[in-house]
Design a protein around this motif. Structure first.
Motif, PDB file in Angstrom:
ATOM      1  N   SER A 143       0.844  -1.216   0.000  1.00  0.00           N
ATOM      2  CA  SER A 143       0.000   0.000   0.000  1.00  0.00           C
ATOM      3  C   SER A 143       0.874   1.257   0.000  1.00  0.00           C
ATOM      4  N   ASN A 144       2.192   1.073   0.202  1.00  0.00           N
ATOM      5  CA  ASN A 144       3.121   2.213   0.096  1.00  0.00           C
ATOM      6  C   ASN A 144       3.412   2.592  -1.349  1.00  0.00           C
ATOM      7  N   ILE A 145       2.992   1.759  -2.312  1.00  0.00           N
ATOM      8  CA  ILE A 145       3.229   2.092  -3.728  1.00  0.00           C
ATOM      9  C   ILE A 145       2.210   3.156  -4.133  1.00  0.00           C
ATOM     10  N   LYS A 146       2.707   4.369  -4.376  1.00  0.00           N
ATOM     11  CA  LYS A 146       1.834   5.534  -4.577  1.00  0.00           C
ATOM     12  C   LYS A 146       1.582   5.865  -6.051  1.00  0.00           C
ATOM     13  N   ALA A 147       2.385   5.293  -6.953  1.00  0.00           N
ATOM     14  CA  ALA A 147       2.232   5.618  -8.382  1.00  0.00           C
ATOM     15  C   ALA A 147       2.945   4.562  -9.204  1.00  0.00           C
ATOM     16  N   ILE A 148       2.566   4.488 -10.483  1.00  0.00           N
ATOM     17  CA  ILE A 148       3.198   3.558 -11.417  1.00  0.00           C
ATOM     18  C   ILE A 148       3.579   4.330 -12.677  1.00  0.00           C
ATOM     19  N   GLY A 149       4.787   4.102 -13.159  1.00  0.00           N
ATOM     20  CA  GLY A 149       5.227   4.666 -14.437  1.00  0.00           C
ATOM     21  C   GLY A 149       5.328   3.560 -15.475  1.00  0.00           C
ATOM     22  N   VAL A 150       5.188   3.940 -16.730  1.00  0.00           N
ATOM     23  CA  VAL A 150       5.301   2.977 -17.841  1.00  0.00           C
ATOM     24  C   VAL A 150       6.410   3.432 -18.770  1.00  0.00           C
ATOM     25  N   SER A 151       7.313   2.497 -19.067  1.00  0.00           N
ATOM     26  CA  SER A 151       8.329   2.731 -20.101  1.00  0.00           C
ATOM     27  C   SER A 151       8.204   1.575 -21.084  1.00  0.00           C
ATOM     28  N   ASN A 152       8.467   1.828 -22.353  1.00  0.00           N
ATOM     29  CA  ASN A 152       8.128   0.803 -23.351  1.00  0.00           C
ATOM     30  C   ASN A 152       9.039   0.848 -24.562  1.00  0.00           C
ATOM     31  N   GLN A 153       9.129  -0.331 -25.237  1.00  0.00           N
ATOM     32  CA  GLN A 153       9.726  -0.366 -26.571  1.00  0.00           C
ATOM     33  C   GLN A 153       8.914   0.596 -27.437  1.00  0.00           C
ATOM     34  N   ARG A 154       9.611   1.427 -28.194  1.00  0.00           N
ATOM     35  CA  ARG A 154       8.912   2.457 -28.967  1.00  0.00           C
ATOM     36  C   ARG A 154       8.553   1.928 -30.368  1.00  0.00           C
ATOM     37  N   LEU A 165      -2.460  -3.969  -7.343  1.00  0.00           N
ATOM     38  CA  LEU A 165      -2.273  -2.518  -7.193  1.00  0.00           C
ATOM     39  C   LEU A 165      -3.487  -1.728  -7.681  1.00  0.00           C
ATOM     40  N   GLU A 166      -4.649  -2.342  -7.618  1.00  0.00           N
ATOM     41  CA  GLU A 166      -5.889  -1.653  -8.027  1.00  0.00           C
ATOM     42  C   GLU A 166      -6.016  -0.325  -7.287  1.00  0.00           C
ATOM     43  N   GLY A 167      -6.353   0.735  -8.047  1.00  0.00           N
ATOM     44  CA  GLY A 167      -6.544   2.052  -7.445  1.00  0.00           C
ATOM     45  C   GLY A 167      -5.310   2.935  -7.443  1.00  0.00           C
ATOM     46  N   VAL A 168      -4.156   2.360  -7.783  1.00  0.00           N
ATOM     47  CA  VAL A 168      -2.916   3.157  -7.816  1.00  0.00           C
ATOM     48  C   VAL A 168      -2.866   3.942  -9.135  1.00  0.00           C
ATOM     49  N   PRO A 169      -2.523   5.244  -9.097  1.00  0.00           N
ATOM     50  CA  PRO A 169      -2.478   6.013 -10.355  1.00  0.00           C
ATOM     51  C   PRO A 169      -1.314   5.613 -11.259  1.00  0.00           C
ATOM     52  N   ILE A 170      -1.589   5.567 -12.563  1.00  0.00           N
ATOM     53  CA  ILE A 170      -0.524   5.471 -13.570  1.00  0.00           C
ATOM     54  C   ILE A 170      -0.224   6.911 -13.951  1.00  0.00           C
ATOM     55  N   SER A 171       0.985   7.385 -13.634  1.00  0.00           N
ATOM     56  CA  SER A 171       1.228   8.833 -13.741  1.00  0.00           C
ATOM     57  C   SER A 171       2.560   9.183 -14.400  1.00  0.00           C
ATOM     58  N   GLY A 172       3.202   8.181 -15.033  1.00  0.00           N
ATOM     59  CA  GLY A 172       4.424   8.462 -15.790  1.00  0.00           C
ATOM     60  C   GLY A 172       4.414   7.628 -17.052  1.00  0.00           C
ATOM     61  N   CYS A 173       4.855   8.208 -18.156  1.00  0.00           N
ATOM     62  CA  CYS A 173       4.924   7.452 -19.409  1.00  0.00           C
ATOM     63  C   CYS A 173       6.034   8.039 -20.264  1.00  0.00           C
ATOM     64  N   LEU A 174       6.990   7.182 -20.612  1.00  0.00           N
ATOM     65  CA  LEU A 174       8.125   7.610 -21.453  1.00  0.00           C
ATOM     66  C   LEU A 174       8.538   6.449 -22.344  1.00  0.00           C
ATOM     67  N   GLY A 175       8.819   6.725 -23.619  1.00  0.00           N
ATOM     68  CA  GLY A 175       9.471   5.724 -24.453  1.00  0.00           C
ATOM     69  C   GLY A 175      10.771   5.298 -23.783  1.00  0.00           C
ATOM     70  N   ASP A 176      11.176   4.035 -23.953  1.00  0.00           N
ATOM     71  CA  ASP A 176      12.283   3.510 -23.141  1.00  0.00           C
ATOM     72  C   ASP A 176      13.561   4.346 -23.209  1.00  0.00           C
ATOM     73  N   GLN A 177      13.892   4.874 -24.379  1.00  0.00           N
ATOM     74  CA  GLN A 177      15.161   5.621 -24.476  1.00  0.00           C
ATOM     75  C   GLN A 177      15.077   6.980 -23.778  1.00  0.00           C
ATOM     76  N   SER A 178      13.900   7.605 -23.826  1.00  0.00           N
ATOM     77  CA  SER A 178      13.701   8.844 -23.063  1.00  0.00           C
ATOM     78  C   SER A 178      13.740   8.555 -21.566  1.00  0.00           C
ATOM     79  N   ALA A 179      13.137   7.429 -21.188  1.00  0.00           N
ATOM     80  CA  ALA A 179      13.129   7.046 -19.768  1.00  0.00           C
ATOM     81  C   ALA A 179      14.555   6.852 -19.258  1.00  0.00           C
ATOM     82  N   ALA A 180      15.413   6.239 -20.074  1.00  0.00           N
ATOM     83  CA  ALA A 180      16.809   6.033 -19.662  1.00  0.00           C
ATOM     84  C   ALA A 180      17.546   7.371 -19.532  1.00  0.00           C
ATOM     85  N   LEU A 181      17.226   8.330 -20.418  1.00  0.00           N
ATOM     86  CA  LEU A 181      17.840   9.664 -20.344  1.00  0.00           C
ATOM     87  C   LEU A 181      17.473  10.328 -19.007  1.00  0.00           C
ATOM     88  N   VAL A 182      16.199  10.203 -18.617  1.00  0.00           N
ATOM     89  CA  VAL A 182      15.737  10.749 -17.337  1.00  0.00           C
ATOM     90  C   VAL A 182      16.384   9.977 -16.175  1.00  0.00           C
TER      91      VAL A 182
END
Length: 505
Positions: free
Chosen positions: A83-94, A248-265
């Motif tokens: 329940s400490n997981i407050k958000a989920i980000g997604v990174s993906n093959q572009r 993790l039902e109810g947890v916000p999905i609040s980050g999304c980056l193509g994998d190479q942008s995600a690695a830059l961040v």
């Protein structure tokens, strides 16, 4: 015990890292960026014809659910409260392209993977329609017309798959890259799923204007793509929707980056001129160019690096894309059978310490940057009776390093200021022989974070920093210091000769 552990940890952030060869779910401590637990599942690639590469979108989605559940189980064993997981980000093959039915949630065809070459004839016929003196596709998108990007894959699906054509006619079809397919499915799917993408993924479709940050009507007309099937474009860091099922039902999905942008961040390359190279299925060198679009004279792409919030500025990058890096190791394992696991390649290479004049050009999907030559094919040359599988293994590692050398040279020419060191990440960076070879071939130090999962870290940072979540600060003074491993060049620069026939002194 458990309660004291929870008190120490504070808010956690999860990241889905859906790559070409595997899916992972990782959970980080938002205050220290420490990786607490993760789970990984390999993804099948299908090669129905020569040059075709497909994946099953349902298998990809299932792998995400499996990774989330298994990671949550592991956290439970560590006495960490999920329940400490407050958000989920997604990174993906572009670029990989999915079309699905919005009423049933079923994919209408397999995902056509970024490496796929079936659209070569589509590309050839389209390129004849672009005026030589006005390449409006490149000036709007930053991309060369290539089989690599989504628009031509989508065009192929519309031309060749009756189920897709029919769904478009009946207003049932939705298009998306993998991020869109996952976010739509995870936020409810046919029961109210959110159909969106972020600016980094949109910038790889060839339908997106990287200056106005909108789908471009002229480009959609050129590729004959109906705009109604496209996802809504959002920033890389904002709440898109909530998880509708699973642990993790109810947890916000609040980050999304193509994998190479995600690695830059994740590598914290937030300053103009900072660069990173990721060694995954392919190899991708990105250099942050700040708030300005820089167009390459040397075969690199101009792409969106990130936009970390609805009201935050957009940052751009120059990118050198190499199609085959880690994929060459998988090929040696699955096609030639000379290794049983990817880790064995290092052992084989170490046995000989040289390729003994054997060279490997792994152009399985043509050549990407800086050549953009789709008709190129792979070659292994310099073979003698003395050559054995160890030499071929060593040549495969050298091939990854030589390809990186070419895109680094192009980057240095475009930027005018040569990189003084190379920040690296990705699965292959665990291979110490590869890292030392890379430093030797570039003749600059190669610097690797001790936690190589920077792609997932970048997605987690974007998710945790989103408005309405606010558990991860991206202020420079709050970013955690990262411990690095450094590989210094060990061979004398005098002995390095390059293809141009010049010597680097």
């Amino acid at each position: 015990m458990a309660s004291s552990k929870k008190a120490v940890l504070g808010p956690l952030v999860g990241a889905v890292d859906q790559g070409t060869s595997s899916t992972r779910f990782l959970v980080f401590n938002s205050k220290t960026a420490e990786l607490l637990s993760h789970h990984q599942v390999e993804i099948k690639q299908e090669f129905p014809r020569e040059g075709w590469v497909e994946q099953d979108p349902k298998e990809i989605l299932q792998s995400v659910y499996e990774c989330i559940e298994k990671t949550c189980e592991k956290l439970g064993q560590l006495n960490i409260d999920i329940s400490n997981i407050k958000a989920i980000g997604v990174s993906n093959q572009r670029e990989t392209t999915v079309v699905w039915d919005k009423l049933t949630g079923e994919p209408l065809y397999n995902a056509v993977v970024w490496l796929d070459l079936r659209t070569q004839s589509t590309v050839e016929s389209l390129s004849k329609r672009i005026p030589g003196n006005n390449n409006f596709v490149k000036s709007k998108t930053g991309l060369p017309l290539s089989t690599y990007f989504s628009a031509v894959k989508l065009r192929w699906l519309l031309d060749n798959v009756r189920k897709v054509q029919k769904a478009v006619e009946e207003d049932r079809a939705l298009f998306g890259t993998i991020d869109s397919w996952l976010i739509w499915s995870l936020t409810g799917g046919a029961s109210g799923g959110v159909h969106c993408t972020d600016v980094t993924n949109a910038s790889r479709t060839m339908l997106f204007n990287i200056h106005s940050l909108e789908w471009d009507k002229e480009l959609c007309e050129f590729f004959e793509i109906p705009m109604k099937i496209l996802p809504n474009v959002r920033s890389s860091s904002e709440i898109y929707g909530l998880m509708k099922a699973g642990a993790l039902e109810g947890v916000p999905i609040s980050g999304c980056l193509g994998d190479q942008s995600a690695a830059l961040v994740g590598q914290m390359c937030f300053q103009d001129g900072q660069a990173k190279n990721t060694y995954g299925t392919g190899c991708f060198l990105l250099c942050n160019t700040g708030r300005k679009c820089v167009f390459s004279e040397h075969g690199l792409l101009t792409t969106v690096a990130y936009k970390l919030g609805r009201d935050k500025p957009v940052y751009y990058a120059l990118e050198g894309s190499v199609a085959i890096a880690g994929a060459v190791i998988r090929w040696l394992r699955d096609n030639l059978g000379i290794i049983k696991s990817s880790e064995e390649i290092e052992k084989l290479a170490k046995e000989v310490g040289t390729s003994y004049g054997c060279y490997f050009v792994p152009a399985f999907s043509g050549l990407y940057a800086p050549y953009w030559e789709p008709s190129a094919r792979g070659i292994i040359c310099g073979l003698t009776q003395f050559t054995n599988k160890c030499h071929i293994a060593f040549a495969a590692l050298e091939a990854v390093c030589f390809q990186t050398r070419e895109i680094l040279d192009a980057m240095n020419r475009d930027c005018g200021i040569p990189l003084s060191h190379l920040q690296v990440d990705g699965g292959m960076t665990n291979n110490k022989i590869l890292m030392q070879l890379q430093a030797d071939i570039l003749y600059i130090p190669v610097v690797k974070p001790s936690m190589p999962e920077t792609t997932a870290l970048g997605a987690a940072m974007a998710a945790g920093a989103a408005e309405g979540v606010g558990v991860w600060s991206l202020e420079p003074e709050d970013l955690s210091a990262v411990t690095m491993e450094r590989f210094e060049p060990q061979i004398n620069a005098e002995v390095i000769f390059f293809s141009e026939g010049t010597r680097k002194d």
